[in-house]
Design a protein around this motif. Structure first.
Motif, PDB file in Angstrom:
ATOM      1  N   THR A 232      -5.520  -5.497   2.768  1.00 26.97           N
ATOM      2  CA  THR A 232      -4.918  -4.418   3.549  1.00 26.97           C
ATOM      3  C   THR A 232      -3.707  -4.935   4.313  1.00 26.97           C
ATOM      4  O   THR A 232      -3.775  -5.957   4.993  1.00 26.97           O
ATOM      5  CB  THR A 232      -5.948  -3.851   4.542  1.00 26.97           C
ATOM      6  N   TRP A 233      -2.592  -4.229   4.180  1.00 24.81           N
ATOM      7  CA  TRP A 233      -1.389  -4.504   4.969  1.00 24.81           C
ATOM      8  C   TRP A 233      -1.275  -3.410   6.021  1.00 24.81           C
ATOM      9  O   TRP A 233      -1.078  -2.246   5.696  1.00 24.81           O
ATOM     10  CB  TRP A 233      -0.145  -4.510   4.079  1.00 24.81           C
ATOM     11  N   THR A 235       0.714  -1.805   7.705  1.00 27.24           N
ATOM     12  CA  THR A 235       2.051  -1.296   7.965  1.00 27.24           C
ATOM     13  C   THR A 235       2.002   0.101   8.565  1.00 27.24           C
ATOM     14  O   THR A 235       2.960   0.541   9.199  1.00 27.24           O
ATOM     15  CB  THR A 235       2.847  -1.241   6.654  1.00 27.24           C
ATOM     16  N   ARG A 236       0.908   0.798   8.358  1.00 28.25           N
ATOM     17  CA  ARG A 236       0.752   2.151   8.887  1.00 28.25           C
ATOM     18  C   ARG A 236      -0.734   2.442   8.967  1.00 28.25           C
ATOM     19  O   ARG A 236      -1.488   2.083   8.073  1.00 28.25           O
ATOM     20  CB  ARG A 236       1.452   3.162   7.975  1.00 28.25           C
ATOM     21  N   GLU A 237      -1.155   3.070  10.066  1.00 33.41           N
ATOM     22  CA  GLU A 237      -2.565   3.367  10.232  1.00 33.41           C
ATOM     23  C   GLU A 237      -3.017   4.433   9.226  1.00 33.41           C
ATOM     24  O   GLU A 237      -2.367   5.467   9.067  1.00 33.41           O
ATOM     25  CB  GLU A 237      -2.846   3.852  11.652  1.00 33.41           C
ATOM     26  N   ARG A 238      -4.113   4.153   8.540  1.00 27.54           N
ATOM     27  CA  ARG A 238      -4.729   5.126   7.642  1.00 27.54           C
ATOM     28  C   ARG A 238      -6.238   5.067   7.860  1.00 27.54           C
ATOM     29  O   ARG A 238      -6.809   3.985   7.912  1.00 27.54           O
ATOM     30  CB  ARG A 238      -4.406   4.820   6.183  1.00 27.54           C
ATOM     31  N   VAL A 239      -6.831   6.218   7.971  1.00 27.15           N
ATOM     32  CA  VAL A 239      -8.269   6.319   8.264  1.00 27.15           C
ATOM     33  C   VAL A 239      -8.961   6.954   7.067  1.00 27.15           C
ATOM     34  O   VAL A 239      -8.555   8.025   6.593  1.00 27.15           O
ATOM     35  CB  VAL A 239      -8.517   7.153   9.534  1.00 27.15           C
ATOM     36  N   VAL A 240     -10.008   6.287   6.569  1.00 30.36           N
ATOM     37  CA  VAL A 240     -10.850   6.825   5.506  1.00 30.36           C
ATOM     38  C   VAL A 240     -12.204   7.152   6.111  1.00 30.36           C
ATOM     39  O   VAL A 240     -12.822   6.300   6.767  1.00 30.36           O
ATOM     40  CB  VAL A 240     -11.003   5.816   4.350  1.00 30.36           C
ATOM     41  N   ALA A 321      -5.944   1.427   3.599  1.00 31.70           N
ATOM     42  CA  ALA A 321      -6.510   1.978   4.832  1.00 31.70           C
ATOM     43  C   ALA A 321      -6.766   0.861   5.837  1.00 31.70           C
ATOM     44  O   ALA A 321      -7.095  -0.270   5.465  1.00 31.70           O
ATOM     45  CB  ALA A 321      -7.808   2.724   4.544  1.00 31.70           C
ATOM     46  N   THR A 322      -6.619   1.187   7.107  1.00 30.09           N
ATOM     47  CA  THR A 322      -6.861   0.210   8.161  1.00 30.09           C
ATOM     48  C   THR A 322      -8.175   0.461   8.893  1.00 30.09           C
ATOM     49  O   THR A 322      -8.667  -0.420   9.583  1.00 30.09           O
ATOM     50  CB  THR A 322      -5.711   0.250   9.185  1.00 30.09           C
ATOM     51  N   ASN A 352     -10.778  -7.216   6.819  1.00 28.11           N
ATOM     52  CA  ASN A 352      -9.904  -6.887   7.944  1.00 28.11           C
ATOM     53  C   ASN A 352      -9.745  -5.384   8.154  1.00 28.11           C
ATOM     54  O   ASN A 352      -8.820  -4.940   8.830  1.00 28.11           O
ATOM     55  CB  ASN A 352      -8.524  -7.520   7.756  1.00 28.11           C
ATOM     56  N   ILE A 353     -10.627  -4.586   7.570  1.00 32.43           N
ATOM     57  CA  ILE A 353     -10.638  -3.142   7.820  1.00 32.43           C
ATOM     58  C   ILE A 353     -11.605  -2.856   8.960  1.00 32.43           C
ATOM     59  O   ILE A 353     -12.765  -3.267   8.921  1.00 32.43           O
ATOM     60  CB  ILE A 353     -11.062  -2.358   6.563  1.00 32.43           C
ATOM     61  N   ASP A 354     -11.136  -2.146   9.986  1.00 32.43           N
ATOM     62  CA  ASP A 354     -12.004  -1.790  11.103  1.00 32.43           C
ATOM     63  C   ASP A 354     -12.984  -0.704  10.667  1.00 32.43           C
ATOM     64  O   ASP A 354     -12.608   0.242   9.969  1.00 32.43           O
ATOM     65  CB  ASP A 354     -11.174  -1.278  12.287  1.00 32.43           C
ATOM     66  N   VAL A 355     -14.245  -0.835  11.109  1.00 35.36           N
ATOM     67  CA  VAL A 355     -15.290   0.128  10.747  1.00 35.36           C
ATOM     68  C   VAL A 355     -15.816   0.798  12.008  1.00 35.36           C
ATOM     69  O   VAL A 355     -16.204   0.129  12.961  1.00 35.36           O
ATOM     70  CB  VAL A 355     -16.451  -0.558   9.988  1.00 35.36           C
TER      71      VAL A 355
END
Length: 592
Positions: A232-233, A235-240, A321-322, A352-355
């Motif tokens: 994951t980069w 560069t922009r917040e994305r939420v799944v 996604a972040t 490195n993806i926040d849960v």
């Protein structure tokens, strides 16, 4: 850097939110920089609109004279395409890309003239305002109250090698108007009260920024795909947000929307369909969730995978996604002792993806054996097959001698075998029955601590126990397999309903192929004729050769092929894909 990897000459576009932001001035400045490096640059069309500083920038640049076209009694100047091709410079400057040419010109639109130059190997630098983009034309007309007849296709602009936003604040642009740097003083006052109102300029500026941000996202996604980058980069917040279709799904979607709103992030709602069809979502539930997602500015997606946690994270990484939002488990504390649940698996594998684990009213309300993963169910079944006979034997041995006869003891072991058959099927039940017979013979049938049996009634009882237990276990196993087939049929029906819903809503075969690509995590999907002509495709570098495809599905009577590149799909997946491919081909045929 190329946005979508053109193979022709380079195209550079200066994009502005409104007239007067300085696009032409910036283009001329770039021309001078290139000329200083020895590049052969000519100007084919430069519209100064009487602006003194723009005219000064044009000094020193060779200008190709226009060609005049007669129309309705007037002579109008237009870009002389043939003169530019004859001059054949390295770079040509073409102002106002969206301009509609006078009838009788070589092409109907100026952007088509630019295509001629690009095909001829001449680099083009041009300008365009956001209100002339085809996809935003009606939005801009609604905001400003001014209809724009001159338009340029988004696809042409997206294909540019470089798109540079010429940005200026609404206040600064209005000062330019006051100083007479955009329109003559007699026009400036009226323009400030009409098109150049602060609200209009702010909205146009935001449209330009959002449109360009989407183009940057497309370029980044293609680069990551080409370089096979899965990390994951941020560069922009994305939420799944993952939904199961249960009553907590709406709570999760709303919570994810609130999380995303804090950072202006995109929200993607994803439903994972397990390969065994255990977790399904009804059409009514899908409709409710999709409508809720749409009302919150989110999109809904469906993917297939046996491992829910891994499939969810693969989708999240594929979309860069972040953050991932999931609900807390509905299973009880005792159930979590045997299986930590999907939430814990997602946290362990997230990297490195926040849960975010979101609580909801359905949390910890109970457990279902069917929700356990296939591997865990199998391990627990074999463990229970060993433990239950030993436990029954220990209990019966502990009871006072003579309290239970051989019939009662056999019934207890028989009940244990039935329980194992319900949990694990024929294999564990057979082991349980065999172990039960051995324990019953050794510890409870006289003489004890020996496998020798003198009482014929005891022998018959033990044998009947084994045979009946195995017969019942076989029946239970057959029933479980039929139930599995029903669940898989439900999974296929859910997928077909999802694809049919997409086809009815979008009526676009390309969007349908994109849904297929996303659902089955494929790199690209394409539909070809038997002769090899590409009819439609989704994803980067679609396959055009049946032999090179990872999955090839024949459609119709040897007339079409649907080709996929990515992980190889199962025969069960192919059944669904065949039906969807038939629908896509029918849509293409009807459109043709």
């Amino acid at each position: 850097m190329s946005i979508l990897g053109r193979r022709r000459a380079d195209l550079r576009i200066y994009l502005g939110a409104a007239p007067g932001v300085g696009k032409t001035y910036a283009m001329l400045g770039e021309a001078h920089r290139r000329m200083e490096r020895g590049t052969d640059v000519v100007a084919a069309v430069i519209e100064t609109h009487g602006r003194r500083r723009t005219a000064q920038q044009l000094a020193g640049i060779e200008v190709i004279p226009p060609i005049y076209i007669e129309h309705e009694g007037t002579r109008r100047p237009e870009l002389d395409v043939d003169a530019v091709l004859a001059r054949r410079p390295q770079v040509v400057l073409v102002d106002e890309l969206a301009h509609a040419n006078t009838p009788g010109s070589r092409n109907a639109h100026r952007w088509q003239d630019v295509e001629v130059f690009l095909d001829a190997g001449i680099t083009v630098i041009t300008t365009v305002n956001v209100q002339h983009l085809e996809s935003l034309n009606d939005v801009v007309s609604h905001i400003t109250g001014t209809a724009q007849s001159e338009r340029v296709p988004d696809g042409f602009v997206r294909a540019a090698d470089q798109i540079e936003l010429v940005d200026i604040t609404p206040e600064a642009l209005r000062r330019r108007l006051v100083h007479g740097n955009v329109y003559p003083p007699e026009q400036a006052a009226a323009a400030m009260e009409d098109y150049f109102r602060p609200g209009n300029l702010t909205a146009l500026r935001q449209l330009a920024l959002l449109w360009l941000a989407n183009q940057v996202d497309a370029a980044l996604e293609k680069y990551r795909s080409d370089k096979k980058i899965t990390d994951t980069w941020e560069t922009r917040e994305r939420v799944v947000v993952a939904v199961s279709g249960g009553p907590e799904s709406e709570t999760l979607v709303r919570r994810a929307s609130r999380i995303a709103s804090r950072s202006g992030a995109d929200v993607k709602v994803v439903h994972v369909i397990q390969g065994d069809g255990l977790i399904a979502i009804s059409p009514q539930q899908r409709k409710v969730i999709r409508e809720l997602a749409a009302s919150l500015g989110a999109t809904m997606h469906t993917v297939v995978g046996d491992d829910v946690a891994a499939t969810l994270l693969d989708f999240a990484r594929g979309n860069n996604a972040t953050q991932v939002v999931i609900g807390t488990s509905r299973r009880s504390r005792w159930a979590r002792m045997f299986d930590e649940g999907i939430g814990a698996q997602v946290i362990q594998q997230s990297g490195n993806i926040d849960v975010h684990m979101v609580t909801h009213p359905e949390a910890h309300t109970g457990s279902s054996w069917s929700r356990q993963s296939t591997v865990r169910r199998s391990v627990l079944s074999w463990l229970v097959a060993l433990v239950i006979p030993a436990a029954i034997c220990a209990v019966v041995t502990w009871l006072p001698a003579g309290m239970l006869g051989i019939g009662s003891q056999s019934a207890l072991f028989f009940t244990g075998v039935l329980l194992v058959a319900l949990l694990g099927g024929l294999g564990p039940a057979g082991v349980c029955a065999l172990l039960s017979g051995l324990l019953l013979t050794y510890f409870l049938v006289s003489p004890v601590h020996s496998f020798t049996v003198y009482d014929s009634d005891s022998v018959v009882t033990v044998l009947v126990l084994l045979l009946v237990a195995l017969a019942v276990a076989a029946l239970v196993d057959w029933t479980a397999r039929r139930a599995g087939e029903v669940r898989r049929a439900a999974q296929e029906a859910e997928l077909l309903a999802s694809f049919a819903d997409s086809a009815l809503r979008d009526a676009d075969p390309t969007l349908l192929l994109e849904r297929l690509r996303e659902t089955y995590t494929q790199r690209a999907v394409s539909i070809l004729t038997a002769e090899g002509s590409l009819l439609a495709a989704a994803g980067p570098d679609p396959c055009a050769d049946v032999d090179a495809a990872d999955t090839a599905i024949e459609v119709g009577d040897h007339e079409f092929w649907m080709l996929m590149t990515g992980r190889t799909l199962t025969a069960r997946d192919r059944r669904v894909l065949s039906a969807v491919a038939e629908q896509a081909v029918a849509m293409l045929t009807q459109r043709h």
